[in-house]
Design an enzyme around this catalytic site. Sequence first.
Site, PDB file in Angstrom:
ATOM      1  N   ASP A 130       1.099 -18.132 -19.070  1.00 27.52           N
ATOM      2  CA  ASP A 130       0.337 -19.066 -17.365  1.00 27.52           C
ATOM      3  C   ASP A 130       1.014 -20.243 -16.762  1.00 27.52           C
ATOM      4  O   ASP A 130       0.845 -20.848 -16.906  1.00 27.52           O
ATOM      5  CB  ASP A 130      -1.398 -18.943 -17.911  1.00 27.52           C
ATOM      6  CG  ASP A 130      -2.623 -18.931 -16.602  1.00 27.52           C
ATOM      7  OD1 ASP A 130      -1.977 -19.175 -15.740  1.00 27.52           O
ATOM      8  OD2 ASP A 130      -2.838 -18.512 -16.764  1.00 27.52           O
ATOM      9  N   LYS A 184      10.764 -17.712  -7.196  1.00 27.27           N
ATOM     10  CA  LYS A 184      11.219 -17.223  -6.567  1.00 27.27           C
ATOM     11  C   LYS A 184      10.502 -15.777  -5.727  1.00 27.27           C
ATOM     12  O   LYS A 184       9.870 -15.205  -7.318  1.00 27.27           O
ATOM     13  CB  LYS A 184      12.548 -16.251  -7.417  1.00 27.27           C
ATOM     14  CG  LYS A 184      12.689 -15.772  -6.462  1.00 27.27           C
ATOM     15  CD  LYS A 184      14.314 -14.960  -6.542  1.00 27.27           C
ATOM     16  CE  LYS A 184      14.514 -14.595  -7.484  1.00 27.27           C
ATOM     17  NZ  LYS A 184      13.442 -12.889  -7.381  1.00 27.27           N
ATOM     18  N   HIS A 196       3.749 -17.553  -3.014  1.00 23.55           N
ATOM     19  CA  HIS A 196       3.342 -17.419  -1.116  1.00 23.55           C
ATOM     20  C   HIS A 196       2.246 -16.048  -1.897  1.00 23.55           C
ATOM     21  O   HIS A 196       1.535 -15.647  -0.869  1.00 23.55           O
ATOM     22  CB  HIS A 196       4.553 -16.467  -0.539  1.00 23.55           C
ATOM     23  CG  HIS A 196       4.791 -15.106  -1.031  1.00 23.55           C
ATOM     24  ND1 HIS A 196       5.652 -14.118  -0.071  1.00 23.55           N
ATOM     25  CD2 HIS A 196       5.048 -14.728  -1.994  1.00 23.55           C
ATOM     26  CE1 HIS A 196       5.822 -13.601  -0.929  1.00 23.55           C
ATOM     27  NE2 HIS A 196       5.200 -13.229  -2.235  1.00 23.55           N
TER      28      HIS A 196
END
Length: 364
Positions: free
Chosen positions: A251, A265, A269
Amino acid sequence: MATQAQSIIVPTDAELLQAQADLWRHSLYYLKSMALKCAVELGIPTAIHRLGGTTSLPDLISALSLPAGKQQFLGRLMRMLASSGVFAKVDSTEPIYSLTPLSYLLVDGIAADGHINHAPFLLTVTAKHYIDLAMGLADWFKKEEKTPPFDHVHGASLFEESMERIDPEFHKMSIKGLLVHDNFGVDIALRELRDIFQGIKSLTDCCYHGDGTTAKAIAQAFPNMKVTHMDLPQEIRKIPADGIVNYVKGDMFKSIPPAQVVMLKMVLHHWSDEDCVKILSNCKKAIPSRENGGKVLIGDIVLDPNSGPVMYETQLLMDVCMMLMKGGRQRDLNDWRELFIKAGFSDFKLISKFGARGVLEAYP
């Protein structure tokens, strides 16, 4: 009030007529995505590819087994999609259509290395589950609502088990779309940005619903590098051991397996600024000092008006998309700088542009 009224510039007749046309265009933008969705559901890109890359409307109708009476309507759909760059129209006495790089991404069954059919991503973001969010956006703004619009509307979180319980088919498609979104371009990056990975002894690919594609590609390209793929337990269970990558359940909000480099990667966002600071702080704990090669490697969208009007519009659309889906956001360089400072990093830099994305390095 009179002074304010005098300061208003009244548009000219020509400007008003142009404004009306612009309003029509913006109001009907959704028809572009719906037409593209229709083309994929009919299998048009794949059919054109199988017909040798170009086709007439009668041949396309035949290949798709559509009623002959629909040819004129299909022609109008293809004409609009061609004007948007989805297909190309070849000059001839009758309409001949061919694939473009965009529609090439939507062809199913291409065996070429690095080709990924992007249809799952398209079909996910044009599904009713997404459209409902946009339809109710004004209502969401009016409420004291902290959860993302997706969670608010559907009572479940995108990509998570709560959504799988409500709609297994959509969940399956959305995960496929996420993998398309994340895995595309790995081969291009390893060719064009190979120097970034040179000299790295160990790397942890910190993932969010990944399948190990990136970690495996890096490990195969750099056999002397120890590569770890960390993801949620339910995702790690799906990945068969391959003897190339070390797959670890974890986690990112708690801890990250130590490595010289941690890679994120298309992960950050998805999250709010506060959550990103937590993740980046854990990344910093997992890497050595800068003098010993420690760094965090980030591939994510970097908002940049100088990237050109089309690319910047794409980045802004993705920003609103993340706001609707996960409560995350896309960031410009100043936003990234602020995150790194809050997470305790001493410096960062933008290494390269990569399509709509950027590649950044942050140093402890």
